[in-house]
Design an enzyme around this catalytic site. Sequence first.
Site, PDB file in Angstrom:
ATOM      1  N   HIS A 255      29.947  30.185  56.083  1.00 50.30           N
ATOM      2  CA  HIS A 255      30.862  29.427  57.296  1.00 50.30           C
ATOM      3  C   HIS A 255      31.300  30.667  57.936  1.00 50.30           C
ATOM      4  CE1 HIS A 255      32.273  26.714  54.045  1.00 50.30           C
ATOM      5  NE2 HIS A 255      31.199  25.575  55.278  1.00 50.30           N
ATOM      6  N   GLU A 293      26.106  23.584  57.462  1.00 50.34           N
ATOM      7  CA  GLU A 293      26.717  22.027  57.202  1.00 50.34           C
ATOM      8  C   GLU A 293      27.423  22.054  59.527  1.00 50.34           C
ATOM      9  OE1 GLU A 293      29.205  22.587  56.844  1.00 50.34           O
ATOM     10  OE2 GLU A 293      29.642  23.720  54.801  1.00 50.34           O
TER      11      GLU A 293
END
Length: 343
Positions: A255, A293
């Site tokens: 992330h 994602e």
Amino acid sequence: MLAISKALSVKENIMDFDAAKQRRVLQSRSYISLAPNLIHLKTAHGHHEAAFEVEAGTATLTFYHGDAARSAELLMAAAEAVTAEDRSIRSIVFEGHQASLPPHISGVGGRLDAEILWQWPSLWLPQLTYPLPPVQEMTAGRYHPRRPAKPKGAVYRRFIPWLERDISFRVADPETDLAAFHRWMNDEQVNTIWEDAGSLDKHREILEERIADPHVLPLIGSFADIPFGYFEIYWAKENRLGAFYDADDYDRGWHVAIGEPDYRGKKWISAWLPSLMHFIFLDDPRTKRIVGEPRASHEQQIRNLDRSGFAKVKHFNFPHKRALLVMLTRERFFGDHLWVPAS
């Protein structure tokens, strides 16, 4: 071809030399292009100028100013310099210095393969962690290998020639990094993605929780030692993402929150994105895939990932968002030289 200074005798072997000393040497290097096919290289060994000619994907490199190439470290630093911005160079040959290379990193005739070079961790990692034996543990009903103890301090440093500055990653510290992390999480653009705006106490708890979590490595990214963003690297099998695809034992995900507005944009992404992927692959040689994602509606991020070699695997539904599973393989990253950004 330019004249070559007489090479000094070399007794170094990468199997028995001081690895910590090598990393100190290589972590101090930088290089600039003086002219086409001419570089100025600065390392702990001094200043050097070298010329190279490229033919059929092979760069033949000649040192002609400064001391002759005396060590494997200097040769590998020069090889990094000529392959850092050119995906077409597949291998490097050193005029008169092939014997200086460690035998198990050089190929036939002393030829150095760029794909091998860029997987040599001590060039970029200030500290090395040796993989643990694959002893299995269970977390939240999922079997996974026991993860190594987390490092502290700096974990990666690379010179970015098109920015003429270093990028580095270090492990986040709740004391020294809390103020920046708090400001970044409350940034409107960051909060749109992370949804973690809040108080100083909340952000201290987040950092402490990430540091305590064995499957997450929280990092601070810096350009020229100026912090610009927060990164999380996680083992996919223990992560919520692991339930949505057939996760390998050593898959890792990530992330990112670019907290400083001045460091947003293409020229910065071209440095931090491939460098972060490079670090992940170097950190454990068993990692064959990096996954992500992104929100399915985040078109700009998906375009950046596509340009960086990530394949689009499938859409799926997290409880909080519609996501796109993306994946970058080790073979693609190193085989296609993706440490060099797309033109």
